[in-house]
Design an enzyme around this catalytic site. Structure first.
Site, PDB file in Angstrom:
ATOM      1  N   CYS A   1     -19.099 -35.391 -10.680  1.00 22.41           N
ATOM      2  CA  CYS A   1     -19.518 -36.032  -9.431  1.00 22.41           C
ATOM      3  C   CYS A   1     -19.617 -37.540  -9.555  1.00 22.41           C
ATOM      4  CB  CYS A   1     -20.833 -35.437  -8.952  1.00 22.41           C
ATOM      5  SG  CYS A   1     -20.703 -33.668  -8.702  1.00 22.41           S
TER       6      CYS A   1
ATOM      7  N   HIS B   1     -20.701 -34.195   0.502  1.00 21.49           N
ATOM      8  CA  HIS B   1     -20.459 -34.532  -0.903  1.00 21.49           C
ATOM      9  C   HIS B   1     -19.078 -34.076  -1.346  1.00 21.49           C
ATOM     10  CE1 HIS B   1     -20.992 -35.292  -5.057  1.00 21.49           C
ATOM     11  NE2 HIS B   1     -21.653 -34.211  -5.421  1.00 21.49           N
TER      12      HIS B   1
ATOM     13  N   CYS C   1     -29.462 -28.335   0.034  1.00 23.43           N
ATOM     14  CA  CYS C   1     -28.257 -28.386  -0.804  1.00 23.43           C
ATOM     15  C   CYS C   1     -27.235 -29.295  -0.131  1.00 23.43           C
ATOM     16  CB  CYS C   1     -27.630 -27.000  -0.948  1.00 23.43           C
ATOM     17  SG  CYS C   1     -28.719 -25.767  -1.705  1.00 23.43           S
ATOM     18  N   SER C   2     -26.523 -30.085  -0.923  1.00 16.16           N
ATOM     19  CA  SER C   2     -25.524 -30.976  -0.328  1.00 16.16           C
ATOM     20  C   SER C   2     -24.412 -30.150   0.311  1.00 16.16           C
ATOM     21  CB  SER C   2     -24.949 -31.924  -1.375  1.00 16.16           C
ATOM     22  OG  SER C   2     -24.471 -31.209  -2.488  1.00 16.16           O
TER      23      SER C   2
END
Lengths: 143, 380
Positions: free
Chosen positions: B81, B328, B201-202
């Protein structure tokens, strides 16, 4: 790496679960003789201090305390939920991760710092060849 | 060594674009960043491309096949990430070293839906759900519970992060979602891995972002009016920790990177006007308040309670909506953070503008682990 299959009986779920003939299974750490760091599974070099080739096998304790956890409600298809994913510090060193069973999976019941016991059972899954595996779980114990 | 400036930066609105290819998405952002800088691909001397899931597929070159094959060097970067931020940093380093005067960094990702991590690997039988969980929501839940264990941080405090970031995204047209999520809604959403509910949660989305970087010489020549100065770039991996075999440590590598970044920039946390940090899960944001020095150890729970990190607060965090609500797309995230901070430093953030922003910080974590931090400064 191919694990030598015992004459009979289950295979270990991970390489650091040892199944001696005629004795109780246990978890084994590899301790760096230079700095004392404990690893799970055999290795050549210590990633804490960089020392090469100076490891000794160390039988890890079957008693520990719950460091942290999560209660898993969503996982991949076929995996039974909810369950408690637990990180456990073993007495005398070594940290392992596994399922905490024998307790209602709620934050009201699961307490960080609670004493737990490492217990060994046949895993509810087999590999493609139909081999059985011995796995470890954590269960609550009284201090 | 030359200072390095961002002359152009942009991102596409994050969303789901299954009809597009990864290079097409990357090309969109690259063209937008070039337009923002008033430059053409022919002006670029190098391209750094961040993409994770197709990291063996020459995505950077294929972006050039979409927008102009000029023969420049292309480097494809993968760093979990932290991929986009690492691509940005590679461009920064090359310019800093005096190799190039102009380079472009592109971050792009196309994501599926569903859980990340925990896929297994290894031999024997799958370990997921047998030896705990390797899914990302569970891993970051456990990281959050470590904070609870030390400081008594509550489920409600973690949930407030999500309320705040979803609120911020209502002011960001480029975010995936523009919806308010009150506290009860966040806490009562489907529990994924306690204490992370679905709204904590993304969001897995497709997206791309790009930045044009320039040497000081080139920036002066082209005009500094909207330029943003890169004051620090830090990248770390995870130092050894006693539990990190079973519990990825996102704290130590962040603290190490933050220390380097503050030293390089010659400023402290008190000088920062806004932060875009890696809120891949609501639990993570709390940890990073302390890791980045935005508050003292043990005070992060109180920090979210007081509203200090909301827009209008002392140090707004994730005013873009963050990974939780902006979305994301792994390889794009690091450059999208740069876009957000640069937009505030330029005074162009509209309704979500942090007033008089002078210094901004971006932070990402790639689990495994990599931490990248950048400090940007307003020029004009």
């Amino acid at each position: 790496m191919a694990e030598a299959k015992p004459a009979s009986g289950p295979l270990p779920v991970v390489s650091f679960l040892k199944i001696p003939q005629g004795a109780a299974p246990y978890l084994e750490g590899q301790r760096c003789q230079s700095c004392g760091a404990i690893f799970l599974g055999e290795r050549d070099v210590c990633s804490k201090c960089g020392t090469r080739g100076k490891f000794e096998a160390k039988k890890l304790s079957d008693q520990g305390t719950l460091y942290v956890y999560s209660i898993v409600h969503r996982s991949f298809p076929g995996i039974e939920v909810p369950y408690v994913s637990a990180v456990v510090d073993l007495e005398g060193g070594g940290t392992v991760k596994g399922n905490l069973i024998g307790i209602e999976p709620t934050p009201e019941k699961v307490k960080m710092g609670m004493p737990v016991q490492v217990t060994y059972k046949i895993a509810p899954r087999k590999d493609k060849e139909g081999n059985e595996y011995l796995t470890y779980y954590f269960t609550p114990r009284s201090a | 060594m030359s200072d390095v400036y961002v002359l152009g930066v942009d991102m596409i609105k994050f969303g789901r674009f299954p009809e597009k290819t990864v290079p097409e998405l990357g090309a969109q952002a690259a063209l937008m960043a070039l337009d923002d800088a008033g430059l053409r691909i022919q002006d670029m001397e190098a391209l750094y491309c961040g993409n994770l899931y197709q990291s063996n597929a020459m995505v950077g070159q294929r972006v050039l096949q979409e927008i102009g094959q000029t023969g420049i060097p292309v480097v494809n970067v993968a760093n979990a990430c932290a991929t986009g931020a690492t691509a940005f940093r590679e461009a920064w380093m090359a310019i800093k070293a005096g190799v190039y005067d102009l380079a472009i960094a592109v971050g792009v990702e196309q994501m599926g839906k569903g859980l990340l991590g925990g896929g297994g690997g290894g031999t024997g039988i799958p370990k997921e759900g047998l030896l705990g969980s390797g899914t990302m929501p569970a891993v970051f839940a456990e990281a959050g519970m470590e904070h609870s264990r030390k400081y008594g941080t509550t489920f409600e405090q973690f949930a407030k992060v999500s309320v705040k970031n979803h609120h911020h995204s209502t002011l960001n047209p480029k975010a995936m979602y523009q919806i308010e999520t009150p506290l009860e809604m966040v806490m009562n959403a489907e529990m994924i891995s306690y204490p992370n509910t679905k709204l904590m949660c993304s969001v897995n989305v497709d997206g791309s972002a790009a930045a044009v970087l320039a040497s000081e010489k080139k920036a002066r020549e082209l005009g500094m009016k909207r330029a943003v100065k890169v004051r620090a770039s830090a990248l770390t991996s995870d130092p050894w920790q006693e539990r990190d075999l079973v519990m990825p440590d996102v704290n130590t590598c962040t603290r190490l990177a933050a220390k380097k970044a503050y030293e390089m920039a010659g400023i402290g946390p008190e000088d920062i006007s806004l932060v875009e940090l890696h809120d891949c899960f609501a639990t993570a944001e709390i940890l990073h308040y302390e890791n980045l020095g935005l508050c003292k150890d043990g005070e992060a729970g109180r920090m979210i309670d007081t509203g200090a990190t909301a827009l209008g607060g002392k140090i707004p965090v994730n005013v873009s909506g963050g990974l939780l609500s902006k979305g994301h797309p792994l390889g794009a995230t690091g450059i999208a953070n740069i876009y957000e901070v640069a937009t505030h430093l330029r005074g162009e953030a509209g309704k979500r503008q942090v007033p008089n922003a002078r210094f901004g910080m971006t932070h990402v974590i790639g689990l495994g682990s990599a931490c990248a931090i950048h400090v940007l400064e307003r020029v004009a």
